[in-house]
Design a protein around this motif. Structure first.
Motif, PDB file in Angstrom:
ATOM      1  N   THR A 522       0.822  -1.205   0.000  1.00 46.76           N
ATOM      2  CA  THR A 522       0.000   0.000   0.000  1.00 46.76           C
ATOM      3  C   THR A 522       0.857   1.257   0.000  1.00 46.76           C
ATOM      4  OG1 THR A 522      -1.753  -1.178   1.198  1.00 46.76           O
ATOM      5  CG2 THR A 522      -1.821   1.234   1.242  1.00 46.76           C
ATOM      6  N   VAL A 523       1.911   1.270   0.833  1.00 45.01           N
ATOM      7  CA  VAL A 523       2.809   2.429   0.882  1.00 45.01           C
ATOM      8  C   VAL A 523       3.453   2.650  -0.480  1.00 45.01           C
ATOM      9  CG1 VAL A 523       4.917   3.379   1.899  1.00 45.01           C
ATOM     10  CG2 VAL A 523       3.261   2.207   3.359  1.00 45.01           C
ATOM     11  N   ALA A 524       3.899   1.574  -1.116  1.00 46.80           N
ATOM     12  CA  ALA A 524       4.540   1.697  -2.422  1.00 46.80           C
ATOM     13  C   ALA A 524       3.560   2.230  -3.468  1.00 46.80           C
ATOM     14  CB  ALA A 524       5.107   0.351  -2.859  1.00 46.80           C
ATOM     15  N   GLU A 525       2.332   1.736  -3.433  1.00 45.04           N
ATOM     16  CA  GLU A 525       1.339   2.162  -4.417  1.00 45.04           C
ATOM     17  C   GLU A 525       0.926   3.614  -4.230  1.00 45.04           C
ATOM     18  OE1 GLU A 525      -1.877  -0.548  -3.964  1.00 45.04           O
ATOM     19  OE2 GLU A 525      -0.882  -2.185  -5.063  1.00 45.04           O
ATOM     20  N   LYS A 526       0.947   4.088  -2.996  1.00 43.08           N
ATOM     21  CA  LYS A 526       0.438   5.422  -2.701  1.00 43.08           C
ATOM     22  C   LYS A 526       1.544   6.364  -2.227  1.00 43.08           C
ATOM     23  CE  LYS A 526      -4.213   3.749  -1.604  1.00 43.08           C
ATOM     24  NZ  LYS A 526      -5.318   3.760  -0.615  1.00 43.08           N
ATOM     25  N   MET A 527       2.711   6.253  -2.836  1.00 42.25           N
ATOM     26  CA  MET A 527       3.838   7.108  -2.466  1.00 42.25           C
ATOM     27  C   MET A 527       3.677   8.484  -3.119  1.00 42.25           C
ATOM     28  SD  MET A 527       6.603   7.331  -0.678  1.00 42.25           S
ATOM     29  CE  MET A 527       7.059   5.624  -0.331  1.00 42.25           C
ATOM     30  N   CYS A 528       3.889   9.535  -2.332  1.00 42.10           N
ATOM     31  CA  CYS A 528       3.757  10.901  -2.837  1.00 42.10           C
ATOM     32  C   CYS A 528       4.867  11.247  -3.829  1.00 42.10           C
ATOM     33  CB  CYS A 528       3.836  11.911  -1.687  1.00 42.10           C
ATOM     34  SG  CYS A 528       2.454  11.855  -0.539  1.00 42.10           S
ATOM     35  N   VAL A 529       4.500  11.886  -4.909  1.00 37.43           N
ATOM     36  CA  VAL A 529       5.474  12.479  -5.815  1.00 37.43           C
ATOM     37  C   VAL A 529       4.751  13.555  -6.610  1.00 37.43           C
ATOM     38  CG1 VAL A 529       5.027  10.714  -7.577  1.00 37.43           C
ATOM     39  CG2 VAL A 529       7.136  12.049  -7.676  1.00 37.43           C
ATOM     40  N   ASN A 530       5.385  14.709  -6.745  1.00 38.93           N
ATOM     41  CA  ASN A 530       4.801  15.822  -7.487  1.00 38.93           C
ATOM     42  C   ASN A 530       5.354  15.818  -8.906  1.00 38.93           C
ATOM     43  OD1 ASN A 530       3.524  16.657  -5.124  1.00 38.93           O
ATOM     44  ND2 ASN A 530       5.219  17.997  -4.535  1.00 38.93           N
ATOM     45  N   VAL A 531       4.503  15.482  -9.859  1.00 38.00           N
ATOM     46  CA  VAL A 531       4.908  15.403 -11.256  1.00 38.00           C
ATOM     47  C   VAL A 531       3.949  16.224 -12.103  1.00 38.00           C
ATOM     48  CG1 VAL A 531       5.492  13.878 -13.177  1.00 38.00           C
ATOM     49  CG2 VAL A 531       5.686  13.041 -10.837  1.00 38.00           C
ATOM     50  N   SER A 532       4.502  17.100 -12.929  1.00 42.00           N
ATOM     51  CA  SER A 532       3.670  17.911 -13.829  1.00 42.00           C
ATOM     52  C   SER A 532       3.245  17.063 -15.025  1.00 42.00           C
ATOM     53  CB  SER A 532       4.454  19.136 -14.298  1.00 42.00           C
ATOM     54  OG  SER A 532       5.536  18.728 -15.117  1.00 42.00           O
ATOM     55  N   PRO A 533       2.259  17.515 -15.783  1.00 37.21           N
ATOM     56  CA  PRO A 533       1.790  16.737 -16.934  1.00 37.21           C
ATOM     57  C   PRO A 533       2.885  16.394 -17.944  1.00 37.21           C
ATOM     58  CG  PRO A 533       0.219  18.468 -16.407  1.00 37.21           C
ATOM     59  CD  PRO A 533       1.421  18.710 -15.539  1.00 37.21           C
ATOM     60  N   ASP A 534       3.884  17.249 -18.061  1.00 33.04           N
ATOM     61  CA  ASP A 534       4.956  16.960 -19.024  1.00 33.04           C
ATOM     62  C   ASP A 534       6.070  16.100 -18.431  1.00 33.04           C
ATOM     63  OD1 ASP A 534       6.087  18.789 -17.326  1.00 33.04           O
ATOM     64  OD2 ASP A 534       6.823  20.137 -18.893  1.00 33.04           O
ATOM     65  N   GLY A 535       5.909  15.660 -17.173  1.00 34.26           N
ATOM     66  CA  GLY A 535       6.877  14.749 -16.566  1.00 34.26           C
ATOM     67  C   GLY A 535       7.906  15.394 -15.671  1.00 34.26           C
ATOM     68  N   LEU A 536       7.816  16.706 -15.440  1.00 28.81           N
ATOM     69  CA  LEU A 536       8.780  17.378 -14.565  1.00 28.81           C
ATOM     70  C   LEU A 536       8.487  17.015 -13.114  1.00 28.81           C
ATOM     71  CD1 LEU A 536      11.119  19.378 -14.221  1.00 28.81           C
ATOM     72  CD2 LEU A 536       9.408  21.224 -14.113  1.00 28.81           C
ATOM     73  N   ILE A 537       9.477  16.455 -12.447  1.00 27.78           N
ATOM     74  CA  ILE A 537       9.340  16.012 -11.061  1.00 27.78           C
ATOM     75  C   ILE A 537       9.859  17.114 -10.142  1.00 27.78           C
ATOM     76  CG2 ILE A 537      10.034  14.286  -9.355  1.00 27.78           C
ATOM     77  CD1 ILE A 537      10.473  12.331 -11.688  1.00 27.78           C
ATOM     78  N   GLU A 538       9.050  17.518  -9.162  1.00 30.11           N
ATOM     79  CA  GLU A 538       9.492  18.530  -8.205  1.00 30.11           C
ATOM     80  C   GLU A 538      10.438  17.881  -7.199  1.00 30.11           C
ATOM     81  OE1 GLU A 538       7.596  22.312  -5.827  1.00 30.11           O
ATOM     82  OE2 GLU A 538       6.422  20.440  -5.855  1.00 30.11           O
ATOM     83  N   GLN A 539      11.605  18.485  -7.000  1.00 29.25           N
ATOM     84  CA  GLN A 539      12.628  17.870  -6.148  1.00 29.25           C
ATOM     85  C   GLN A 539      12.098  17.598  -4.747  1.00 29.25           C
ATOM     86  OE1 GLN A 539      16.922  18.823  -6.404  1.00 29.25           O
ATOM     87  NE2 GLN A 539      16.748  19.469  -4.277  1.00 29.25           N
ATOM     88  N   PHE A 540      11.307  18.504  -4.215  1.00 29.66           N
ATOM     89  CA  PHE A 540      10.620  18.273  -2.937  1.00 29.66           C
ATOM     90  C   PHE A 540       9.454  19.249  -2.864  1.00 29.66           C
ATOM     91  CE2 PHE A 540      14.337  21.022  -2.030  1.00 29.66           C
ATOM     92  CZ  PHE A 540      13.710  22.172  -1.571  1.00 29.66           C
ATOM     93  N   ASP A 541       8.601  19.060  -1.898  1.00 25.81           N
ATOM     94  CA  ASP A 541       7.432  19.931  -1.778  1.00 25.81           C
ATOM     95  C   ASP A 541       7.862  21.393  -1.687  1.00 25.81           C
ATOM     96  OD1 ASP A 541       5.888  17.686  -1.730  1.00 25.81           O
ATOM     97  OD2 ASP A 541       5.339  17.795   0.389  1.00 25.81           O
ATOM     98  N   GLY A 542       7.329  22.212  -2.562  1.00 24.08           N
ATOM     99  CA  GLY A 542       7.599  23.644  -2.509  1.00 24.08           C
ATOM    100  C   GLY A 542       8.845  24.093  -3.217  1.00 24.08           C
ATOM    101  N   PHE A 543       9.593  23.177  -3.849  1.00 21.19           N
ATOM    102  CA  PHE A 543      10.841  23.570  -4.512  1.00 21.19           C
ATOM    103  C   PHE A 543      10.587  24.610  -5.595  1.00 21.19           C
ATOM    104  CE2 PHE A 543      14.098  23.176  -7.795  1.00 21.19           C
ATOM    105  CZ  PHE A 543      15.258  23.296  -7.045  1.00 21.19           C
ATOM    106  N   PHE A 544       9.511  24.424  -6.375  1.00 21.93           N
ATOM    107  CA  PHE A 544       9.242  25.340  -7.480  1.00 21.93           C
ATOM    108  C   PHE A 544       8.867  26.747  -7.000  1.00 21.93           C
ATOM    109  CE2 PHE A 544       7.893  21.448 -10.137  1.00 21.93           C
ATOM    110  CZ  PHE A 544       9.213  21.213 -10.508  1.00 21.93           C
TER     111      PHE A 544
END
Length: 721
Positions: A522-544
């Motif tokens: 369950t943890v693996a399936e529901k792991m938080c990650v911030n990804v924009s529609p074009d695939g840009l991954i935010e390094q951590f919450d609030g980085f942008f």
């Protein structure tokens, strides 16, 4: 290019050269200090596992007694490059054989001249044997005196670690010194035999803590005087009677020629399995071979209780402590060229599982949380406070030991990479699987349900980019933990099929109940990650949302952005020490398309402090650039890493070799320009992308017991054998 040469002596570069002329044999290493000494030198020999307590840094490798100590006196005048006149000078390290040679033509203040040649090596054929030869060719008739010693009066930049026990001569004339670390109680014994012309007058000086053999020769102009010094070394970590062991290995050394031949033979076998050749770029050719050499001389071959420190055994930096540097940056070289060494290093992580479990338990978690900085026991030895960048009278808090949780998944990742490449099922069943399972247990225990996000994550952490601390949901940390959890579930399923008895044992011992395993899923399936529609991954919450920064505005500079902004100020900017997201995508390459990597590469590359940030970043940046087809840009990052120590580009090579960068250089050549990709099923393919000025790249790698030789060309062609 096999020869690292220093054509002239430059005192201002003394400490840098001491580092890059380090020799070793996987048991110990000795910095390239001069045998006769030089003012303000940092002479040191470090032996794997010989740690002693130290303030602030908790524990450090104890600088062993100096086996090099050799003074030469020419008709009453002591030879020293700090006096007289240096008429000629050249020093060479032969990477092919691990032999260091220095030739000096020197004139004393009173006009006596002589050519003096020192040759030394730490035997790879016998890890307990050290060898030194001194050849003196006088240009005068008179007296030449040699004082060969074992100098026990060594320290760690002012801190004393040794308390002498005994010294003297054995029945066969062998000189010995026994000493013991003050807190950890490790005994060290050194034995010495000096041989030369029978015409010499030899006297033993029983100087306290510096037993010395004096030899006096009647010299004739042009007639060489050759003296050989062998030293045996052993500790109580090796044997209950280290003096006897050191003496036995010294006695086994029958002569210089024989010892040198054995050295050459063993090194030839080492290079057979790991040599890399770059035709058309001598600097790169030398740099990659130098990087491999530095890791080979630091790699423990016979002791599974030790790791490779971030500065190898080549300097005082990081006090001999090991980091994730070993698993992520250095280990791939050994996995694919010397799997026996890789297994030995991973055994260290298995043997320190109890310490990792204790660290997790102390923080209120289950499973194994490996120390960010690790020494002999595997306990956490990260300093809590260090001097502040801007005001050395103030202390700054170091948070990595408390917040850098990704280290556990890094170790698990390395375990899986070793297993995948070697097919060593027996080791994986016996040791590796337990590491993967227990680190996953920690990942699940440390994960927090974030109700407002509807996912699991990790708050208050530090990712590989240490310019930003106390962040939430660092992408590298989250997604490598996700990988770790899934790898553990796959591991248990594999064990059920291939080693059911071991699976049952681990289920019981680690309390792997069905409910717990379902939670992992369950943890693996529901792991938080911030990804924009074009695939840009935010390094951590609030980085942008942080202040953007144009690093070009701060050029020219000689400091990192961390130093410029300050430890607290750096948290407010998007300037990063190294690109976490690109590192993640490099490690989990199978999970990302080229387009997904490209959008992250384009965003994070201009925000990375490439020159003065982490030495770990440039080689990985080079690999990702190669994957994107940006070969010219990849070369810029690669050569920055390749020059890290050879040219001292960061100004801190005097502290020791940048070991992770050295491992990264090899990876950049093989996985970047060479384009080697090894897939989870053990298959592999090659997609070379060579710089245009490279005429040919040849490298070797071993996969599941078979060694391949690959030769690549700039037009994309390659051959395998």
């Amino acid at each position: 290019m096999w020869i690292l040469a220093e054509p002239s002596f430059e005192p201002t570069k003394q400490h840098h050269k001491e580092t890059i002329f380090t020799i070793g044999n996987g048991y110990l290493s000795t910095r390239g200090a001069f045998e006769e000494g030089y003012p303000n030198d940092r002479r040191a020999t470090f032996i794997h596992g010989v740690f002693d307590d130290a303030p602030i840094v908790v524990t450090e490798l104890a600088n062993a007694p100096d086996w090099l100590a050799t003074q030469i006196v020419l008709d009453g005048e002591k030879f020293s490059l700090a006096s007289g006149t240096v008429l000629a000078y050249r020093r060479e390290l032969d990477l092919r054989t691990g032999v260091l040679r220095r030739e000096v033509r020197w004139q004393s203040p009173q006009g006596r001249a002589a050519t003096i040649i020192f040759t030394r090596f730490a035997s790879l054929a016998d890890q307990h044997l050290l060898a030194l030869r001194c050849e003196i060719i006088p240009e005068f008739d008179g007296q030449v005196e040699l004082r060969s010693a074992i100098n026990g009066q060594t320290d760690n930049e002012g801190l004393l670690h040794w308390r002498p026990i005994a010294q003297g001569q054995l029945a066969d004339g062998t000189v010995f010194l026994r000493t013991r670390t003050r807190k950890s109680g490790i005994e060290l014994a050194l034995t010495m035999r000096v041989s030369g012309s029978d015409t010499a007058t030899t006297t033993f000086w029983d100087v306290e803590n510096v037993p010395t053999l004096q030899q006096v020769y009647q010299a004739q102009a042009g007639v060489p005087i050759v003296v050989t010094k062998f030293v045996g070394v052993a500790t109580s970590r090796d044997d209950a009677n280290p003096l006897e062991l050191a003496h036995r290995h010294l006695q086994a050394a029958t002569g210089w020629d024989e010892a040198l031949a054995a050295q050459q033979q063993v090194w030839a076998k080492e290079w057979e399995r790991c040599n890399v050749e770059i035709e058309g770029d001598e600097e790169a050719d030398l740099a990659v071979r130098f990087s491999i050499f530095q890791l080979l001389i630091a790699a423990p071959r016979h002791d599974p209780r030790v790791n490779i420190g971030a500065k190898t055994l080549s300097g005082f930096g990081y006090r001999g402590h090991a980091f994730w540097d070993t698993e992520i940056f250095m280990l791939p070289l050994f996995i694919y060229t010397a799997p026996d060494i890789a297994r030995n290093l991973l055994d260290y992580r298995y043997l320190t599982l109890p310490a990792a479990r204790a660290k997790a338990r102390a923080a209120g978690y289950e499973g194994a949380w490996y120390a960010w900085e690790s020494a002999d026991s595997g306990e956490e030895v990260t300093p809590t406070w260090v001097p502040d960048f801007h005001d050395k009278k103030k202390l700054a808090r170091v948070w990595t030991g408390d917040l850098a949780i990704h280290i556990s998944s890094d170790v698990a990742y390395a375990v899986q990479q070793y297993w995948q490449a070697t097919g060593d099922d027996a080791w994986y069943i016996e040791r590796g699987a337990e590491i993967v399972l227990d680190t996953a247990k920690f990942c699940a225990a440390r994960a927090e349900w974030l109700n407002d996000r509807g996912c699991y994550g990790y708050t208050d952490v530090i990712g590989p980019d240490e310019y930003h601390d106390h962040v939430n949901n660092n992408a590298y940390t989250n997604l490598l933990a996700q990988w770790n959890l899934r790898a553990a579930l796959e591991t248990l399923a594999w064990l059920d099929q291939h080693a059911p008895q071991k699976a049952a044992e681990l289920r019981q011992r680690l309390d792997l109940t069905p409910e717990r395993l379902q939670h992992w899923q369950t943890v693996a399936e529901k792991m938080c990650v911030n990804v924009s529609p074009d695939g840009l991954i935010e390094q951590f919450d609030g980085f942008f949302k942080l202040k953007d920064v144009n690093l070009a505005d701060y050029e020219p500079r000689t400091k990192s952005m961390h130093e410029i902004f300050g430890i607290e100020g750096a948290n407010e900017y998007q300037a990063i020490k190294q690109p976490d997201v690109l590192m993640l995508q490099y490690l989990l390459r199978e999970h990302y398309s080229d387009s997904q990597i490209r959008v992250n590469y384009n965003y994070y590359t201009p925000r990375t402090d490439h020159t003065y940030g982490s030495s770990l970043g440039p080689p990985i940046q080079a690999i990702v650039a190669c994957q994107m087809g940006d070969v010219a840009e990849a070369y810029e990052h690669f050569i920055r890493a390749a020059r890290a120590d050879l040219r001292d580009v960061r100004g801190n090579a005097g502290d020791g070799i940048h070991a992770a960068s050295a491992g990264g250089v090899w990876q950049a050549v093989v996985f970047g320009f060479g384009g080697l990709r090894v897939h989870p099923d053990g298959s592999w393919d090659i997609q070379p992308r060579l710089p245009q000025h490279w005429q040919r790249l040849t490298f070797r790698f071993t996969l599941r017991g078979k060694t391949y030789t690959v030769t690549c060309y700039p037009d994309g062609r390659y051959t395998t054998a």
